[in-house]
Scaffold this motif. Structure first.
Motif, PDB file in Angstrom:
ATOM      1  N   VAL A 133      18.727  76.660  79.744  1.00 43.45           N
ATOM      2  CA  VAL A 133      19.707  76.880  80.806  1.00 43.45           C
ATOM      3  C   VAL A 133      20.982  77.425  80.168  1.00 43.45           C
ATOM      4  CG1 VAL A 133      21.070  75.784  82.637  1.00 43.45           C
ATOM      5  CG2 VAL A 133      18.732  74.986  82.159  1.00 43.45           C
ATOM      6  N   ASP A 134      21.447  78.529  80.697  1.00 42.01           N
ATOM      7  CA  ASP A 134      22.643  79.189  80.196  1.00 42.01           C
ATOM      8  C   ASP A 134      23.871  78.303  80.441  1.00 42.01           C
ATOM      9  OD1 ASP A 134      24.184  81.174  79.137  1.00 42.01           O
ATOM     10  OD2 ASP A 134      24.143  82.462  80.906  1.00 42.01           O
ATOM     11  N   THR A 135      24.791  78.269  79.459  1.00 42.34           N
ATOM     12  CA  THR A 135      26.030  77.506  79.653  1.00 42.34           C
ATOM     13  C   THR A 135      27.225  78.407  79.897  1.00 42.34           C
ATOM     14  OG1 THR A 135      26.621  77.579  77.316  1.00 42.34           O
ATOM     15  CG2 THR A 135      25.254  75.709  78.025  1.00 42.34           C
ATOM     16  N   VAL A 138      28.367  80.334  77.510  1.00 42.60           N
ATOM     17  CA  VAL A 138      28.820  80.699  76.161  1.00 42.60           C
ATOM     18  C   VAL A 138      27.599  81.190  75.388  1.00 42.60           C
ATOM     19  CG1 VAL A 138      29.656  79.787  73.954  1.00 42.60           C
ATOM     20  CG2 VAL A 138      30.804  79.141  76.072  1.00 42.60           C
ATOM     21  N   LEU A 153      24.660  79.033  73.356  1.00 45.60           N
ATOM     22  CA  LEU A 153      24.688  77.608  73.749  1.00 45.60           C
ATOM     23  C   LEU A 153      23.830  77.412  74.986  1.00 45.60           C
ATOM     24  CD1 LEU A 153      28.156  75.861  73.758  1.00 45.60           C
ATOM     25  CD2 LEU A 153      26.353  75.807  72.027  1.00 45.60           C
ATOM     26  N   TYR A 154      22.825  76.587  74.879  1.00 40.15           N
ATOM     27  CA  TYR A 154      21.899  76.358  75.985  1.00 40.15           C
ATOM     28  C   TYR A 154      21.684  74.872  76.221  1.00 40.15           C
ATOM     29  CZ  TYR A 154      20.750  81.183  74.855  1.00 40.15           C
ATOM     30  OH  TYR A 154      20.842  82.530  74.595  1.00 40.15           O
ATOM     31  N   LEU A 155      21.521  74.496  77.487  1.00 36.29           N
ATOM     32  CA  LEU A 155      20.932  73.205  77.792  1.00 36.29           C
ATOM     33  C   LEU A 155      19.425  73.408  77.710  1.00 36.29           C
ATOM     34  CD1 LEU A 155      23.026  72.239  80.966  1.00 36.29           C
ATOM     35  CD2 LEU A 155      23.704  72.264  78.566  1.00 36.29           C
ATOM     36  N   ARG A 156      18.704  72.350  77.313  1.00 32.45           N
ATOM     37  CA  ARG A 156      17.269  72.481  77.071  1.00 32.45           C
ATOM     38  C   ARG A 156      16.502  71.584  78.031  1.00 32.45           C
ATOM     39  NH1 ARG A 156      19.702  73.009  71.315  1.00 32.45           N
ATOM     40  NH2 ARG A 156      20.273  70.835  71.452  1.00 32.45           N
ATOM     41  N   SER A 157      15.459  72.135  78.592  1.00 30.27           N
ATOM     42  CA  SER A 157      14.689  71.373  79.571  1.00 30.27           C
ATOM     43  C   SER A 157      13.824  70.313  78.894  1.00 30.27           C
ATOM     44  CB  SER A 157      13.774  72.315  80.341  1.00 30.27           C
ATOM     45  OG  SER A 157      12.771  72.796  79.472  1.00 30.27           O
ATOM     46  N   GLY A 158      13.345  69.382  79.700  1.00 35.58           N
ATOM     47  CA  GLY A 158      12.428  68.370  79.189  1.00 35.58           C
ATOM     48  C   GLY A 158      11.181  69.001  78.584  1.00 35.58           C
ATOM     49  N   GLU A 187      11.997  70.303  75.177  1.00 37.32           N
ATOM     50  CA  GLU A 187      12.188  69.205  74.230  1.00 37.32           C
ATOM     51  C   GLU A 187      10.890  68.529  73.840  1.00 37.32           C
ATOM     52  OE1 GLU A 187      15.617  69.966  73.159  1.00 37.32           O
ATOM     53  OE2 GLU A 187      15.069  67.926  72.622  1.00 37.32           O
ATOM     54  N   GLN A 198      21.798  67.766  63.370  1.00 37.76           N
ATOM     55  CA  GLN A 198      22.354  68.596  64.434  1.00 37.76           C
ATOM     56  C   GLN A 198      23.258  69.587  63.747  1.00 37.76           C
ATOM     57  OE1 GLN A 198      22.003  68.015  67.835  1.00 37.76           O
ATOM     58  NE2 GLN A 198      20.664  66.251  67.513  1.00 37.76           N
ATOM     59  N   PHE A 224      25.596  73.337  63.499  1.00 39.27           N
ATOM     60  CA  PHE A 224      26.423  74.307  64.220  1.00 39.27           C
ATOM     61  C   PHE A 224      26.694  75.480  63.302  1.00 39.27           C
ATOM     62  CE2 PHE A 224      30.657  76.105  64.956  1.00 39.27           C
ATOM     63  CZ  PHE A 224      30.588  76.441  66.294  1.00 39.27           C
ATOM     64  N   HIS A 276      28.852  79.173  63.755  1.00 37.00           N
ATOM     65  CA  HIS A 276      29.614  80.022  64.669  1.00 37.00           C
ATOM     66  C   HIS A 276      29.150  81.465  64.537  1.00 37.00           C
ATOM     67  CE1 HIS A 276      33.273  82.359  65.904  1.00 37.00           C
ATOM     68  NE2 HIS A 276      32.979  81.658  66.978  1.00 37.00           N
ATOM     69  N   ALA A 284      24.296  75.996  68.324  1.00 33.87           N
ATOM     70  CA  ALA A 284      23.998  74.583  68.096  1.00 33.87           C
ATOM     71  C   ALA A 284      22.488  74.427  68.088  1.00 33.87           C
ATOM     72  CB  ALA A 284      24.622  73.723  69.196  1.00 33.87           C
ATOM     73  N   VAL A 330      15.152  67.234  84.024  1.00 31.54           N
ATOM     74  CA  VAL A 330      15.510  66.693  82.711  1.00 31.54           C
ATOM     75  C   VAL A 330      16.230  67.760  81.891  1.00 31.54           C
ATOM     76  CG1 VAL A 330      14.638  65.652  80.589  1.00 31.54           C
ATOM     77  CG2 VAL A 330      13.478  65.215  82.779  1.00 31.54           C
ATOM     78  N   LEU A 331      17.391  67.411  81.352  1.00 29.45           N
ATOM     79  CA  LEU A 331      18.129  68.343  80.497  1.00 29.45           C
ATOM     80  C   LEU A 331      18.639  67.633  79.251  1.00 29.45           C
ATOM     81  CD1 LEU A 331      20.157  70.407  83.128  1.00 29.45           C
ATOM     82  CD2 LEU A 331      18.282  71.225  81.682  1.00 29.45           C
ATOM     83  N   HIS A 332      18.525  68.332  78.139  1.00 34.18           N
ATOM     84  CA  HIS A 332      19.051  67.837  76.858  1.00 34.18           C
ATOM     85  C   HIS A 332      20.213  68.737  76.448  1.00 34.18           C
ATOM     86  CE1 HIS A 332      15.520  65.191  75.751  1.00 34.18           C
ATOM     87  NE2 HIS A 332      15.057  65.860  76.790  1.00 34.18           N
ATOM     88  N   PRO A 362      23.140  70.398  73.937  1.00 35.43           N
ATOM     89  CA  PRO A 362      23.471  70.669  72.541  1.00 35.43           C
ATOM     90  C   PRO A 362      24.700  69.829  72.157  1.00 35.43           C
ATOM     91  CG  PRO A 362      24.288  72.429  73.932  1.00 35.43           C
ATOM     92  CD  PRO A 362      23.541  71.491  74.838  1.00 35.43           C
TER      93      PRO A 362
END
Lengths: 298, 298
Positions: free
Chosen positions: A16-18, A20, A23-28, A31, A142, A144, A146, A157, B52-54, B56
């Motif tokens: 999922v786009d944030t 930025v 940088l992404y949110l990640r689905s279940g 994961e 974890q 990072f 840039h 990240a 579900v979201l994880h 960064p």
């Protein structure tokens, strides 16, 4: 990685786009693959008798100084600033915010920074003399860096899963070679078409070009790569590295016989391996070949 | 949490000191408990049909502004600065480093910051109008709060596992109440002695005192606490919160009928629940009561 693949990843909800770049949110679902890869990497190293450590998202800032990261990769690091002040300073900060001005300048540097390479957190724990046979760690970090990019294979990240050896030169070379072989096996078994290439870290600036050349000519860094882009360089899914005595000197680590310790590490990029699997076998992990699924989720 | 307990945690290797208060490396044994708790919390919410979201470790910095975090909790946030410069600036930076001077001042604010509360990352995804019945998320977050402490129950970097509801006021209150009950059940089944208390967030400064009073008087925040300290306040292991229309207004989220959305969330502190289990049942998870182990690792 092609723009099309990025669009597919976002459309499918795997990432999922944030707003930025990088940088992404990640689905279940994403994961679940990451967890499968982590478990597979762990079991590939089950014979290492390694101490397992998981890193927090931030580490002492002094690590950037001691590890040489600030010298070699300043453009990739991230340092954390915090607000230290009273009601009055807070009012000024909010006033800046309200006027659309830069409020971050009012923050104060803290003593923590983002982690850029998982193994760096281990070396301070080993200052002094190592036991005979050296020490081995399995570390989950974890990280990072840039380097904002729309390429999902170049996240800002991401997670790095490493096996690290500290000891004498022979042991370090053996670790690097053993894991080069194991990494290729592990990724091949997952149905990925990989190749081994001699590589270099992205050292910064003019001085960095020399460091990169030396690293290559001494074959200190090997990457296990997979072609995810149509026409560009293949993407590194893992790398196996021999650091010579760099960290031994930096952190005052001696091998059992009193010489400066040599170190080596292998690192798997969990997100990159996941992306390679999605690219190779399709966006629905449930529909992947049975042989791949049984390796990831035995 | 007593100093003795901290010493025991470090001596046992469950946590490893980094030299910065509130920052620990975590052993494989510690993480196995965290994973068990995460899985248990997930299964407690299996009926929620949640996305579900994880997250960064870093998120867009603008979230701190939009969520109101900068206004209410400036002292807890962490913003990320990076190096943007050429060889010459890098040489100046290294010169400062060599002279033991502050080099962080030469960095530039980036557009990312550490995440302070997991649910904040979701709200921008829901701008606009929600579907009938609202939306539910399960979110795993890496969080940072700048509150250096030697109390291991107050880490600077920790994980938060949340179930979040966005919809109408009745739905939000129901979510808060449902999860208050479920949290107590879930933690009690693990053999923890917990209590529910009306609480408030640590709002900053003079204005914050009023916000905290209002939050308490409207019973918007309930914590599930466990006595880990001998003589001090019990520690919150989880909290169930009703935000009224705070995030609905901040992120332009409307419920299905067009009113501003109300939201609620429950959050479990994975490290804190782990510490409570270690404190209650002893430092060796293998020796915990069978009933507890079978819940964590079915």
């Amino acid at each position: 990685m092609t723009t099309d693949f990025r669009s597919e990843l976002l459309a499918s909800g795997l990432l999922v786009d944030t707003g930025v770049d990088g940088l992404y949110l990640r689905s279940g679902k994403f994961e679940r693959v990451v967890r499968g890869i982590d478990d597979l990497v762990s079991s590939a190293g089950a014979d290492q008798n390694a101490s397992v450590l998981h890193l927090p998202a931030v580490l002492p800032r002094v690590l950037l100084e001691r590890s040489g990261y600030l010298r070699s990769f300043p453009d990739l690091l991230g340092s954390v600033s915090v607000f230290i002040g009273d009601d009055d300073l807070h009012a000024q900060l909010l006033e800046r915010l309200g006027r659309g001005k830069n409020w971050v300048e009012m923050l104060t540097p803290s003593d923590v920074a983002l982690c850029s390479a998982a193994c760096h957190a281990l070396y301070p724990l080993c200052s002094g003399r190592l036991p005979a046979g050296g020490r081995r760690f399995e570390v989950f970090g974890q990280c990072f860096r840039h380097e904002p990019s729309v390429d999902p294979a170049r996240m800002q990240a991401f997670r790095m899963h490493e096996f690290v050896y500290l000891g004498d030169p022979d042991g370090a070379v053996a670790h690097r070679n053993l894991w080069l072989e194991r990494s290729v096996d592990l990724l091949s078994v997952l149905g990925l078409t990989v190749d081994v290439v001699v590589a270099n870290d992205p050292f910064f600036g003019r001085a960095g070009r020399l460091l990169a050349r030396n690293q290559r000519s001494e074959t200190l860094k090997c990457e296990i790569v997979c072609a995810l882009h149509q026409d560009a360089q293949p993407t590194a899914l893992a790398s196996s590295n021999y650091h010579l005595d760099h960290f031994g000197i930096a952190f005052g680590i001696g091998s059992a016989n009193g010489d400066v310790a040599h170190t080596a590490c292998v690192g798997f990029g969990a997100e990159r391996v996941t992306l390679a699997l999605l690219h190779t076998h399709g966006l629905d992990p449930d529909a992947w070949p049975r042989k791949v699924k049984s390796r990831l989720w035995p």
